[in-house]
Scaffold this active site. Structure first.
Site, short mmCIF file in Angstrom:
data_model
loop_
_atom_site.label_atom_id
_atom_site.label_comp_id
_atom_site.label_asym_id
_atom_site.label_seq_id
_atom_site.Cartn_x
_atom_site.Cartn_y
_atom_site.Cartn_z
N PRO A 31 12.65 -2.96 1.14
CA PRO A 31 12.66 -2.97 2.59
C PRO A 31 13.51 -1.91 3.28
O PRO A 31 13.65 -1.92 4.49
CB PRO A 31 13.22 -4.35 2.91
CG PRO A 31 14.19 -4.59 1.79
CD PRO A 31 13.55 -3.98 0.57
N ASP A 54 4.58 7.11 0.00
CA ASP A 54 4.38 6.80 1.41
C ASP A 54 5.62 7.17 2.21
O ASP A 54 6.72 7.29 1.65
CB ASP A 54 4.09 5.31 1.60
CG ASP A 54 2.62 4.98 1.44
OD1 ASP A 54 1.84 5.89 1.15
OD2 ASP A 54 2.27 3.79 1.61
N LYS A 76 1.11 7.63 5.70
CA LYS A 76 0.28 7.40 6.88
C LYS A 76 1.21 7.14 8.06
O LYS A 76 2.00 6.19 8.05
CB LYS A 76 -0.63 6.18 6.67
CG LYS A 76 -1.58 6.28 5.49
CD LYS A 76 -2.45 5.03 5.42
CE LYS A 76 -3.43 5.09 4.27
NZ LYS A 76 -2.77 4.91 2.97
N GLY A 107 6.85 1.56 0.63
CA GLY A 107 7.89 0.68 1.11
C GLY A 107 7.50 -0.78 0.99
O GLY A 107 6.32 -1.13 0.89
N GLY A 108 8.51 -1.65 1.01
CA GLY A 108 8.24 -3.09 0.94
C GLY A 108 7.53 -3.47 -0.35
O GLY A 108 7.89 -3.03 -1.43
N ASP A 109 6.51 -4.30 -0.21
CA ASP A 109 5.67 -4.67 -1.34
C ASP A 109 4.25 -4.21 -1.04
O ASP A 109 3.72 -4.46 0.05
CB ASP A 109 5.69 -6.19 -1.55
CG ASP A 109 4.81 -6.59 -2.73
OD1 ASP A 109 5.33 -6.60 -3.86
OD2 ASP A 109 3.61 -6.86 -2.52
N THR A 137 9.47 -7.71 -0.19
CA THR A 137 8.70 -7.51 1.02
C THR A 137 9.56 -7.47 2.27
O THR A 137 10.46 -8.31 2.46
CB THR A 137 7.61 -8.59 1.18
OG1 THR A 137 6.96 -8.42 2.45
CG2 THR A 137 8.18 -9.98 1.10
N MET A 191 4.02 -4.00 11.92
CA MET A 191 3.20 -2.96 12.54
C MET A 191 2.82 -3.31 13.97
O MET A 191 1.72 -3.04 14.42
CB MET A 191 1.94 -2.70 11.70
CG MET A 191 2.23 -2.27 10.28
SD MET A 191 0.74 -2.04 9.27
CE MET A 191 0.23 -3.75 9.03
#
Length: 268
Positions: A31, A54, A76, A107-109, A137, A191
């Site tokens: 995270p 990413d 992205k 990043g995250g899961d 996550t 998001m």
């Protein structure tokens, strides 16, 4: 969904098995900073011949890769130029078929709004072996880093994680905001920076108490982490200055938000 045979491995509680040539490792980067990655994730990066990265992946982790590893930016960014998912899938297969150890770092899961399953299926179709290395996550960890538990005894018995990349009423939205407003669970919005005003308005219009606590945690897991606390009725206005990445928490537990003092160093 593909019906192709999948070769998926996982890590044990011991030492990470060597990443074999021709294998793709789908690695969740956690995270925030690289220190929040898993041990298995770091081990995969250290063995990589090529990394597809990413923009939310921890940049410090790239320093763990071999000096001759190829690093490919496939990030992205909202409303900016990006690498199409189909191109990313093709690159994973291309590099694996060339006998490289491929790490897909995000990043995250990668299996929580990260298109990890799409990448796994693309490799399966191409008969490329895949290793899944989950990440912590952000949907749970970032609220925690902001002092917010997504559940708390006596307050809430569940939580819902939703994507806010499109607003309520958009043709691509499949969310039932009436059900979410009445769920009695903590809502965690990923998001959702650009659509936060529309999301909170839809929740209130469908019965959520406007005085329900809410908080936005921006840049979670980084030294410049910021937490903004308010109510669901005014969180969009209070957090209007916040830039992505940020996570919004709506529910009684958001009242715990550590808005006065940074908690990152205390947590890690």
């Amino acid at each position: 969904m593909s019906t192709a045979t999948r070769t998926v491995t996982h890590t044990s509680t011991g030492t990470l098995a060597p990443l074999l040539p021709g294998t793709v490792a789908l690695v969740g980067g956690g995270p925030g900073e690289a220190g929040l990655m898993t041990v298995a994730g770091r081990a995969a990066v250290e063995q990589a011949d090529v990394l597809l990265v990413d923009h939310l992946a921890p940049s410090e982790a790239l320093g763990w890769a071999p000096s001759d590893a190829e690093i490919v930016d496939v990030g992205k960014l909202p409303r900016e130029a990006f690498t199409p998912q189909e191109s990313i899938n093709a690159l994973l297969v291309q590099h694996a078929r060339a006998g490289r150890r491929v790490v897909r770092l995000k990043g995250g899961d990668g299996f929580v709004f990260g298109r990890g399953m799409e990448e796994l299926e693309a490799c399966a179709q191409a008969e490329v072996s895949v290793r899944v290395i989950p990440g912590v996550t952000s949907s749970v960890a970032v609220p925690a880093l902001g002092g917010i538990p997504v559940t708390h005894r006596g307050l809430v018995q569940g939580f819902s994680v939703i994507s806010g990349h499109v607003p309520p009423g958009h043709p691509d939205s499949t969310l039932d905001f009436e059900a979410l407003a009445r769920s009695g669970t903590t809502l965690v919005v990923l998001m959702g920076v650009a659509t936060l005003s529309a999301i909170t308005a839809a929740l209130v219009a469908n019965g959520l108490d406007p005085a329900t606590p809410a908080a936005v945690v921006a840049r979670g897991g980084h030294p410049d982490q910021q937490v903004v606390g308010a109510t669901v009725a005014d969180i969009a206005a209070r957090a209007a200055h916040v830039e992505p990445p940020a996570i919004t928490v709506i529910g009684h537990v958001a009242a715990f938000a550590a808005t006065d003092t940074p908690v990152l160093e205390e947590v890690i």
